[in-house]
Design an enzyme around this catalytic site. Sequence first.
Site, PDB file in Angstrom:
ATOM      1  N   ARG A 162     -26.741  23.021  -8.034  1.00 19.66           N
ATOM      2  CA  ARG A 162     -26.398  23.200  -6.624  1.00 19.66           C
ATOM      3  C   ARG A 162     -25.464  24.397  -6.494  1.00 19.66           C
ATOM      4  O   ARG A 162     -24.263  24.249  -6.230  1.00 19.66           O
ATOM      5  CB  ARG A 162     -25.778  21.918  -6.044  1.00 19.66           C
ATOM      6  CG  ARG A 162     -26.726  20.732  -6.097  1.00 19.66           C
ATOM      7  CD  ARG A 162     -26.213  19.519  -5.353  1.00 19.66           C
ATOM      8  NE  ARG A 162     -26.285  19.673  -3.910  1.00 19.66           N
ATOM      9  CZ  ARG A 162     -26.018  18.687  -3.040  1.00 19.66           C
ATOM     10  NH1 ARG A 162     -25.670  17.495  -3.477  1.00 19.66           N
ATOM     11  NH2 ARG A 162     -26.079  18.902  -1.745  1.00 19.66           N
ATOM     12  N   PRO A 163     -25.997  25.610  -6.688  1.00 17.94           N
ATOM     13  CA  PRO A 163     -25.134  26.792  -6.661  1.00 17.94           C
ATOM     14  C   PRO A 163     -24.543  27.038  -5.269  1.00 17.94           C
ATOM     15  O   PRO A 163     -25.082  26.544  -4.277  1.00 17.94           O
ATOM     16  CB  PRO A 163     -26.085  27.938  -7.038  1.00 17.94           C
ATOM     17  CG  PRO A 163     -27.449  27.442  -6.763  1.00 17.94           C
ATOM     18  CD  PRO A 163     -27.417  25.945  -6.861  1.00 17.94           C
ATOM     19  N   ILE A 164     -23.444  27.793  -5.208  1.00 21.75           N
ATOM     20  CA  ILE A 164     -22.868  28.144  -3.894  1.00 21.75           C
ATOM     21  C   ILE A 164     -22.722  29.670  -3.769  1.00 21.75           C
ATOM     22  O   ILE A 164     -21.858  30.163  -3.053  1.00 21.75           O
ATOM     23  CB  ILE A 164     -21.524  27.421  -3.639  1.00 21.75           C
ATOM     24  CG1 ILE A 164     -20.515  27.710  -4.759  1.00 21.75           C
ATOM     25  CG2 ILE A 164     -21.697  25.944  -3.461  1.00 21.75           C
ATOM     26  CD1 ILE A 164     -19.086  27.383  -4.335  1.00 21.75           C
ATOM     27  N   ASP A 165     -23.597  30.374  -4.485  1.00 17.55           N
ATOM     28  CA  ASP A 165     -23.510  31.846  -4.462  1.00 17.55           C
ATOM     29  C   ASP A 165     -23.677  32.429  -3.057  1.00 17.55           C
ATOM     30  O   ASP A 165     -23.055  33.433  -2.716  1.00 17.55           O
ATOM     31  CB  ASP A 165     -24.563  32.449  -5.417  1.00 17.55           C
ATOM     32  CG  ASP A 165     -25.967  31.965  -5.079  1.00 17.55           C
ATOM     33  OD1 ASP A 165     -26.207  30.755  -5.112  1.00 17.55           O
ATOM     34  OD2 ASP A 165     -26.827  32.808  -4.763  1.00 17.55           O
ATOM     35  N   GLN A 166     -24.494  31.803  -2.209  1.00 18.85           N
ATOM     36  CA  GLN A 166     -24.696  32.350  -0.861  1.00 18.85           C
ATOM     37  C   GLN A 166     -23.456  32.155   0.019  1.00 18.85           C
ATOM     38  O   GLN A 166     -23.171  32.980   0.882  1.00 18.85           O
ATOM     39  CB  GLN A 166     -25.924  31.718  -0.197  1.00 18.85           C
ATOM     40  CG  GLN A 166     -27.218  31.987  -0.932  1.00 18.85           C
ATOM     41  CD  GLN A 166     -27.500  33.473  -1.082  1.00 18.85           C
ATOM     42  OE1 GLN A 166     -27.549  34.228  -0.106  1.00 18.85           O
ATOM     43  NE2 GLN A 166     -27.668  33.919  -2.326  1.00 18.85           N
ATOM     44  N   CYS A 209     -24.272  14.305  -4.493  1.00 21.67           N
ATOM     45  CA  CYS A 209     -25.438  13.775  -5.204  1.00 21.67           C
ATOM     46  C   CYS A 209     -25.897  14.735  -6.293  1.00 21.67           C
ATOM     47  O   CYS A 209     -25.896  15.952  -6.101  1.00 21.67           O
ATOM     48  CB  CYS A 209     -26.600  13.558  -4.223  1.00 21.67           C
ATOM     49  SG  CYS A 209     -26.320  12.230  -3.067  1.00 21.67           S
ATOM     50  N   LYS A 217     -24.319  12.213   9.456  1.00 15.75           N
ATOM     51  CA  LYS A 217     -23.380  12.490   8.362  1.00 15.75           C
ATOM     52  C   LYS A 217     -23.235  13.993   8.132  1.00 15.75           C
ATOM     53  O   LYS A 217     -22.122  14.515   8.046  1.00 15.75           O
ATOM     54  CB  LYS A 217     -23.874  11.826   7.069  1.00 15.75           C
ATOM     55  CG  LYS A 217     -23.121  12.303   5.833  1.00 15.75           C
ATOM     56  CD  LYS A 217     -23.708  11.773   4.556  1.00 15.75           C
ATOM     57  CE  LYS A 217     -24.697  12.649   3.889  1.00 15.75           C
ATOM     58  NZ  LYS A 217     -24.272  13.568   2.863  1.00 15.75           N
ATOM     59  N   ASN A 218     -24.364  14.690   8.010  1.00 21.20           N
ATOM     60  CA  ASN A 218     -24.269  16.087   7.589  1.00 21.20           C
ATOM     61  C   ASN A 218     -23.747  17.018   8.685  1.00 21.20           C
ATOM     62  O   ASN A 218     -23.330  18.131   8.393  1.00 21.20           O
ATOM     63  CB  ASN A 218     -25.605  16.574   7.012  1.00 21.20           C
ATOM     64  CG  ASN A 218     -25.863  15.935   5.644  1.00 21.20           C
ATOM     65  OD1 ASN A 218     -24.934  15.434   5.003  1.00 21.20           O
ATOM     66  ND2 ASN A 218     -27.110  15.931   5.202  1.00 21.20           N
ATOM     67  N   ILE A 275     -36.992  21.792  -2.439  1.00 20.39           N
ATOM     68  CA  ILE A 275     -35.577  22.152  -2.249  1.00 20.39           C
ATOM     69  C   ILE A 275     -34.755  21.874  -3.508  1.00 20.39           C
ATOM     70  O   ILE A 275     -34.010  22.737  -3.974  1.00 20.39           O
ATOM     71  CB  ILE A 275     -34.961  21.372  -1.052  1.00 20.39           C
ATOM     72  CG1 ILE A 275     -35.856  21.464   0.187  1.00 20.39           C
ATOM     73  CG2 ILE A 275     -33.528  21.846  -0.776  1.00 20.39           C
ATOM     74  CD1 ILE A 275     -35.918  22.796   0.881  1.00 20.39           C
ATOM     75  N   ASP A 326     -34.353  15.121   2.493  1.00 15.95           N
ATOM     76  CA  ASP A 326     -33.526  13.905   2.555  1.00 15.95           C
ATOM     77  C   ASP A 326     -34.321  12.665   2.984  1.00 15.95           C
ATOM     78  O   ASP A 326     -33.777  11.559   3.025  1.00 15.95           O
ATOM     79  CB  ASP A 326     -32.328  14.115   3.499  1.00 15.95           C
ATOM     80  CG  ASP A 326     -31.362  15.161   2.944  1.00 15.95           C
ATOM     81  OD1 ASP A 326     -31.489  15.523   1.760  1.00 15.95           O
ATOM     82  OD2 ASP A 326     -30.487  15.619   3.706  1.00 15.95           O
ATOM     83  N   ARG A 381     -21.931   6.214   0.966  1.00 13.36           N
ATOM     84  CA  ARG A 381     -21.492   7.560   1.338  1.00 13.36           C
ATOM     85  C   ARG A 381     -22.151   8.025   2.621  1.00 13.36           C
ATOM     86  O   ARG A 381     -21.583   8.847   3.345  1.00 13.36           O
ATOM     87  CB  ARG A 381     -21.850   8.563   0.217  1.00 13.36           C
ATOM     88  CG  ARG A 381     -20.931   8.488  -0.977  1.00 13.36           C
ATOM     89  CD  ARG A 381     -21.131   9.662  -1.910  1.00 13.36           C
ATOM     90  NE  ARG A 381     -21.516  10.812  -1.147  1.00 13.36           N
ATOM     91  CZ  ARG A 381     -22.587  11.574  -1.383  1.00 13.36           C
ATOM     92  NH1 ARG A 381     -23.356  11.315  -2.410  1.00 13.36           N
ATOM     93  NH2 ARG A 381     -22.869  12.599  -0.625  1.00 13.36           N
ATOM     94  N   ARG A 396     -19.803  16.713  -1.563  1.00 16.91           N
ATOM     95  CA  ARG A 396     -20.336  18.065  -1.463  1.00 16.91           C
ATOM     96  C   ARG A 396     -19.667  18.874  -0.358  1.00 16.91           C
ATOM     97  O   ARG A 396     -19.339  20.046  -0.516  1.00 16.91           O
ATOM     98  CB  ARG A 396     -21.840  17.940  -1.156  1.00 16.91           C
ATOM     99  CG  ARG A 396     -22.593  19.203  -1.351  1.00 16.91           C
ATOM    100  CD  ARG A 396     -22.862  19.426  -2.810  1.00 16.91           C
ATOM    101  NE  ARG A 396     -23.113  20.808  -3.121  1.00 16.91           N
ATOM    102  CZ  ARG A 396     -22.821  21.349  -4.299  1.00 16.91           C
ATOM    103  NH1 ARG A 396     -22.256  20.633  -5.240  1.00 16.91           N
ATOM    104  NH2 ARG A 396     -23.070  22.603  -4.534  1.00 16.91           N
TER     105      ARG A 396
END
Length: 419
Positions: free
Chosen positions: A122-126, A117, A22-23, A328, A306, A398, A93
Amino acid sequence: MEKLVVKGPTPLKGEVTISGAKNAAVAILPATLLIDGVCTIENLPNISDIKISCEILEKLGAKITWNNKNSITIDTTNINTTKAPLDLTSKFRASYYLIGAMLSRKGEIEVGMPGGCKLGARPIDQHIKGFERLGATVTVEKGRISAKAKKLTGTSIYMDIVSVGATINVMLSAVLAKGTTTIDNAAKEPHIVDVANFLNTMGADIRGAGTDMIKINGVEKLSGNATYSVVPDQIEAGTFMLAAVATKGDITLKNCITKHLESITAKIIEVGGKVEDNGDSIRVWCNQRPQKANIKTLPYPGFPTDLQPQMGVVLSIADGASIINESIWESRFQYTDELNKMGAKITAQGKTAFFEGVKKLSGAPVYSTDLRAGAALVIAGTVANGSTEIYNLEHIDRGYENIEEKFRKLGAKIERVTE
Ligand code: EPZ
């Protein structure tokens, strides 16, 4: 409303074929936007996140033909909008990969804030830092993210945190940039290597994926006209390996890459399970009550977050007391309340959970709180005495292709029931 009804206990025995990851797949689909042409993707897992990804790509102008339930041919010649549908992008996501891919393809994109999920912040600053370093302007407001770049120029980017999503997203935005980009402190998960392999197959020049330093030499275009098969799902494989241990079963997994399963194999042996590596298949069995063990989740090649809830089921019935430290995600122990309804004795405090192993679990109505929690409950239902009813199946659907069919083929008494 749908629920899964599982009647246990049943030792799971037989063969299961692992689906595509999936990922990896949720990143490879947006990566097709970098190609001005046609390509075929095989070994796609038939799960709802993939269906949503395809729907979004079609809304952007891609033409998709399903060759069978696990393969598509996609033509991204006529991408005609830079506004991704907000309702669909907020559903999962991986919609954040549209940003990297569309910055490369069109120099512009607007998406809804990514969903997925609920595992804590769940930041996305990077991701944003990477796009900005390459020359993009990014705005986050009113529940949407807009990114624009007149030109993307290669640069060096140091990731402050090891992030799967940011590593892949920066790779997507750097493939067609002018010059060379380096990503330091990159994530090393198998799906990162898979996305790089896909892009390289289409004409990109990415080196070092799978190490913590990735170098991307920008190319003028990706040509497509190739077929790519998604890597087998390391997490689905680990889920069935842990199901074999928890149920004192004997399962052979086909279509898996055993190298990707080393941290799980090591822990399975520690708790008393047996693992036989046959190259492209792996056999896992367990004849005894699992032993206690301590786990700390880490980025690859450490023990994957996971698989933490599925391992939690094993430790809930282990002989002795165990500790899991989740490093994590802030909030990945919600499933422990559900297992406690089944007779487990787990105390979760922040990012640590204490497991006092019990001899047996008993069936109860339980709720999937996220994707992997849902898979853990299916395993718990197969272990438990009596009937377990699992609700909130949208989480499981999902990420797991035909979960009940795969469990049923291994002997589980499991039915999907519509109420
Ligand atoms: C991916 O999420 C997976 N999702 C997750 O799988 C998985 O749990 C996670 O990687 C870790 O392996 C997809 O691939 C779609 P991260 P991602 O960026 O990319 C922090 C599942 O069950 N961080 O590696 O979103 C973040 O808060 C799902 O299949 C920042 O601080 O995870 C976390 O603590 C759930 N800033 C850590 O890094 C950022 O910009 C790792 O997150 C990005 C991340």
